[in-house]
Design a protein around this motif. Sequence first.
Motif, short mmCIF file in Angstrom:
data_model
loop_
_atom_site.label_atom_id
_atom_site.label_comp_id
_atom_site.label_asym_id
_atom_site.label_seq_id
_atom_site.Cartn_x
_atom_site.Cartn_y
_atom_site.Cartn_z
N ARG A 1 -9.89 0.75 -9.50
CA ARG A 1 -8.54 0.72 -10.18
C ARG A 1 -7.81 1.85 -10.59
O ARG A 1 -8.55 2.99 -10.88
N ILE A 2 -6.70 2.18 -9.83
CA ILE A 2 -5.87 3.30 -10.06
C ILE A 2 -5.28 3.25 -11.47
O ILE A 2 -4.27 2.62 -11.88
N VAL A 3 -5.44 4.42 -12.43
CA VAL A 3 -5.12 4.36 -13.76
C VAL A 3 -3.91 5.34 -13.80
O VAL A 3 -3.13 4.96 -14.65
N ARG A 4 -3.84 6.30 -13.02
CA ARG A 4 -2.71 6.94 -13.26
C ARG A 4 -2.03 7.40 -11.82
O ARG A 4 -2.63 7.61 -10.95
N GLY A 5 -0.77 7.73 -12.05
CA GLY A 5 0.09 8.11 -10.88
C GLY A 5 0.22 6.76 -9.87
O GLY A 5 -0.09 5.73 -10.25
N ASP A 6 0.93 7.09 -8.84
CA ASP A 6 1.23 6.08 -7.79
C ASP A 6 0.77 6.57 -6.44
O ASP A 6 1.50 7.18 -5.82
N ALA A 7 -0.23 5.82 -6.03
CA ALA A 7 -0.91 6.28 -4.77
C ALA A 7 -0.51 5.41 -3.91
O ALA A 7 -0.18 4.34 -3.96
N THR A 8 -0.40 6.11 -2.62
CA THR A 8 0.25 5.08 -1.34
C THR A 8 -1.04 4.20 -0.76
O THR A 8 -2.14 4.70 -1.16
N PRO A 9 -0.61 3.39 -0.10
CA PRO A 9 -1.78 2.59 0.41
C PRO A 9 -2.66 3.35 1.32
O PRO A 9 -3.70 3.39 1.27
N GLU A 10 -2.30 4.35 1.88
CA GLU A 10 -2.99 5.40 2.89
C GLU A 10 -4.02 5.97 2.19
O GLU A 10 -5.28 6.28 2.47
#
Length: 69
Positions: free
Chosen positions: A6-15
Amino acid sequence: MTAHLRIVRGDATPEEIAALTTVLVARQNPPAVPETPPAPRSQTWRNPARGMRKPVAPGKSAWRMSALP
């Protein structure tokens, strides 16, 4: 399907998510490497006579040749 990551912070790209997942999976399951026994070591390197010079062979004009490099 439940999410284990689970990504908690930021907006990671699918890559970026794919790269992170790949690294985590690779660390979890190391590649199977067949175990090979170590090669037997030669004991000649330990022999103190190895550092000695070879015997001088006497012969005609050997005393003259002994002074040459």
